[in-house]
Design an enzyme around this catalytic site. Structure first.
Site, mmCIF file in Angstrom:
data_model
loop_
_atom_site.group_PDB
_atom_site.id
_atom_site.type_symbol
_atom_site.label_atom_id
_atom_site.label_comp_id
_atom_site.label_asym_id
_atom_site.label_seq_id
_atom_site.Cartn_x
_atom_site.Cartn_y
_atom_site.Cartn_z
ATOM 1 N N LYS A 114 0.815 -1.225 0.000
ATOM 2 C CA LYS A 114 0.000 0.000 0.000
ATOM 3 C C LYS A 114 0.847 1.273 0.000
ATOM 4 C CE LYS A 114 -4.468 -1.497 1.704
ATOM 5 N NZ LYS A 114 -4.372 -2.884 2.184
ATOM 6 N N GLU A 136 -10.684 6.926 3.846
ATOM 7 C CA GLU A 136 -11.299 5.976 4.758
ATOM 8 C C GLU A 136 -10.300 4.865 5.053
ATOM 9 O OE1 GLU A 136 -11.462 5.953 1.568
ATOM 10 O OE2 GLU A 136 -10.969 3.865 1.111
ATOM 11 N N SER A 403 1.774 -9.717 -0.773
ATOM 12 C CA SER A 403 1.418 -8.295 -0.680
ATOM 13 C C SER A 403 1.709 -7.667 0.673
ATOM 14 C CB SER A 403 -0.065 -8.107 -1.025
ATOM 15 O OG SER A 403 -0.875 -8.945 -0.229
HETATM 16 C C1 LIG Z 1 -5.169 -3.954 1.668
HETATM 17 C C2 LIG Z 1 -4.436 -5.199 1.381
HETATM 18 C C3 LIG Z 1 -4.794 -6.056 0.312
HETATM 19 C C4 LIG Z 1 -5.997 -5.835 -0.541
HETATM 20 O O1 LIG Z 1 -5.951 -4.726 -1.354
HETATM 21 P P1 LIG Z 1 -5.802 -4.826 -2.950
HETATM 22 O O2 LIG Z 1 -6.129 -3.457 -3.378
HETATM 23 O O3 LIG Z 1 -6.762 -5.862 -3.440
HETATM 24 O O4 LIG Z 1 -4.408 -5.224 -3.217
HETATM 25 C C5 LIG Z 1 -4.013 -7.166 0.059
HETATM 26 N N1 LIG Z 1 -2.948 -7.455 0.835
HETATM 27 C C6 LIG Z 1 -2.582 -6.675 1.867
HETATM 28 C C7 LIG Z 1 -1.396 -7.071 2.690
HETATM 29 C C8 LIG Z 1 -3.310 -5.522 2.183
HETATM 30 O O5 LIG Z 1 -2.947 -4.757 3.225
#
Ligand SMILES: *Cc1c(COP(=O)(O)O)cnc(C)c1O
Length: 428
Positions: A114, A136, A403
Site C-alpha cells: 500500500k 477511509e 502483498s
Molecule cells: C489492503 C491489502 C490487500 C488488498 O488490497 P488490494 O487493493 O486488493 O491489493 C491485500 N494485501 C494486503 C497485505 C493488504 O494490506
C-alpha cells in the site's frame, strides 16, 4: 480499447534498467477512464468538477520526469525498493512440481504494497497545492500507510474509520495518531468501512480545495483506478526484471490476491503482453459460497455501480451492495477495480477463490517452512500457488505477490488455533 504496455520489448532486462524505468507509466489511459464497459466516473454533480481537476493534475504529473524522479527516490530510500524475490524452496519441495517464488512486498516500510501508491498520492496532493490527504480505512492498514506518506511529505492527514473498526483495531488507531493523522470515528448505523467511505466523501465534498481524496485501491471514480494502478506497476516491472536476470525466463504464472485489486494490478501489468504467462487473481472464498459468507465478486458479482465506478458488485435485488465476509479484512469488499472486471471479460486474467480453511493452512505452512509470516490477504495467493504447483512441471515457476506481512494477524490466527497465551512447557 486495450490497456497494455506499448511494447513488451520496452520492459527492462536487468535490475539496473528496471530501477531506471520503475513506475514510469506507459499503460494506455482512455480519456474518460473506462475499461471496456467498466470504470468511468459516476458522480453527483458537485463532485464532477473536483474529480476532473484531479484527473488533469495527474495527466500533467504523468508526463513530468521530475515528479517520477522524486517518487522513485522515495521508493528506494524510504520504502526500501526494489523488494527481493525469495525462492520458497522448502515449501516447493514439500509440494512437488513447480517452484514457488515470492515477491516480497511484505518487506516494504509499513509492511505492505500500500505504501507504493500512498507515496504517489501524497506527492500528487503536494503538486496540486493541497493541504491535506483524506481517506477511509477499514482495518487501518491503508490509514497507517497514508499517515506515513503524509508525515514524510509534510501534509496533514485525516482518516475516517467506523466506530466498530476503531474498537477492533486499536494498535493501528494509535499508530495513525502518533504519525500525526486526525482519526475520525464514524458512529453512524453500520459503523464500518462503507460508512467511513461515505463520511470521508462528505467532508471532501465540502472542501475539495483543501484535500486530495486518497483512495486505498484501484477503485472509485476515474482517475483513481488509473492513478493507483500506475503507482503499483513498480511491483511487476521489478519482478519481471528480477526473474529474467536470475533465471533467464519468465514465470509460468503470476498469482495475487484480489480485494479492490491494487496489488494484483501491480503484479500483473508488466506481463500483459507475455501471452505464455498465466495471470491469476485469487478472491476470498470465505466460509462458504452462501450469500454473506464470502467476497467472490468475480464469480458472484453482477454489473452495477459502486463508489463512483461501473464494475462488478455483489448486490441485493434492489442494487445495494450486499454484506460480504473474508477472514482477511483487506479483501472484504463487495466490488472490484473496473480494470479487473475488464480483464475477466476479455479473458486475460483468470479469477479463482480460496476459502478461509485453505488460507489458514497456507498461512501456517509458509510460516513454518519458510520463516515468513504472511498477511491473511496474501495467504490467499499462497494457498492457490500451493494448489497449482503439483500440477505443473518442476522447471516451471509460480510467482506469488506476497502483498504484506502478517504481524497484524498473529493474534487472530493464534486465537483460531487455540495458541494464545499458552506455553508449550512449564518449568518450576
Ligand atoms: C489492503 C491489502 C490487500 C488488498 O488490497 P488490494 O487493493 O486488493 O491489493 C491485500 N494485501 C494486503 C497485505 C493488504 O494490506
Amino acid at each position: 480499447m486495450t490497456h497494455r504496455p506499448k511494447s513488451s520489448t520496452a520492459e527492462p532486462r536487468t535490475l539496473a534498467e528496471a530501477a531506471a524505468l520503475v513506475s514510469t507509466p506507459d499503460l494506455d489511459v482512455s480519456p474518460d477512464g473506462t475499461f471496456g464497459e467498466f470504470g468511468g466516473a459516476h458522480l453527483p454533480p458537485h463532485l464532477q468538477g473536483p474529480m476532473a481537476e484531479v484527473a488533469q493534475a495527474y495527466a500533467d504529473a504523468r508526463n513530468d520526469p521530475e515528479f517520477y524522479a522524486e517518487y522513485r527516490r522515495l521508493l528506494r530510500d524510504v520504502v526500501g525498493r526494489p523488494s527481493p524475490v525469495t525462492e520458497a524452496r522448502r515449501l516447493s519441495a514439500e509440494l512437488g512440481g513447480a517452484q514457488i517464488l515470492l515477491k516480497r512486498e511484505d518487506l516494504n516500510h509499513t509492511g505492505s504494497h500500500k505504501i507504493n501508491h500512498c507515496i504517489g498520492e501524497a506527492l500528487l496532493a503536494k503538486r496540486m497545492g493541497k493541504r491535506s490527504l483524506i481517506a477511509e480505512t477499514g482495518a487501518g492498514q491503508h490509514g497507517v500507510a497514508l499517515a506515513t506518506a503524509a508525515a514524510m511529505t509534510g501534509l496533514d492527514c485525516e482518516i475516517h474509520m467506523g466506530a466498530i473498526d476503531i474498537a477492533k483495531q486499536h494498535p493501528n488507531v494509535v499508530r495513525m495518531r502518533l504519525l500525526g493523522a486526525k482519526v475520525v470515528s464514524v458512529d453512524r448505523e453500520g459503523r464500518s468501512l462503507k460508512e467511513a467511505v461515505d463520511s470521508a466523501f462528505d467532508v471532501y465534498a465540502q472542501r475539495p480545495q483543501d484535500y486530495l481524496f486518497a483512495i486505498g485501491s484501484v477503485v472509485g471514480p476515474h482517475p483513481f483506478p488509473t492513478i493507483v494502478r500506475d503507482f503499483q506497476t513498480v511491483v511487476g516491472r521489478e519482478s519481471r526484471a528480477q526473474l529474467l536476470e536470475r533465471f533467464g525466463a519468465l514465470p509460468a504464472a503470476v498469482v495475487a490476491c484480489v480485494g479492490g485489486g491494487s496489488n494484483a494490478m501491480g503484479a500483473f501489468t508488466a506481463y500483459l503482453d507475455d501471452a505464455d504467462v498465466r495471470l491469476i487473481g485469487v478472491e476470498p472464498g470465505g466460509r462458504s459460497a452462501a450469500r454473506g459468507e464470502h467476497a467472490m465478486t468475480m464469480t458472484h458479482g453482477t454489473a452495477g455501480t459502486l463508489h463512483g465506478m461501473a464494475t462488478l458488485v455483489i448486490q441485493d435485488d434492489d442494487g445495494a451492495a450486499a454484506p460480504v465476509h473474508s477472514i482477511a479484512s483487506g479483501l472484504d469488499y463487495p466490488g472490484v477495480g473496473p480494470q479487473h472486471a475488464h480483464f475477466q471479460s476479455i479473458g486475460r486474467v483468470e479469477y479463482v477463490a480460496e476459502d478461509d480453511d485453505a488460507v489458514l493452512d497456507a498461512f501456517q505452512r509458509l510460516t513454518r517452512l519458510e520463516g515468513i509470516v504472511p498477511a491473511l490477504e496474501s495467504a490467499h495467493a499462497v494457498a492457490h500457488a500451493m494448489r497449482l504447483a503439483p500440477t505443473l512441471p518442476a522447471d516451471a515457476r509460480i510467482l506469488v505477490n506476497l502483498s504484506g506481512r502478517g504481524d497484524k494477524d498473529v493474534d487472530y490466527v493464534a486465537e483460531r488455533l487455540g495458541l494464545e497465551g499458552v506455553a508449550d512447557e512449564t518449568v518450576r
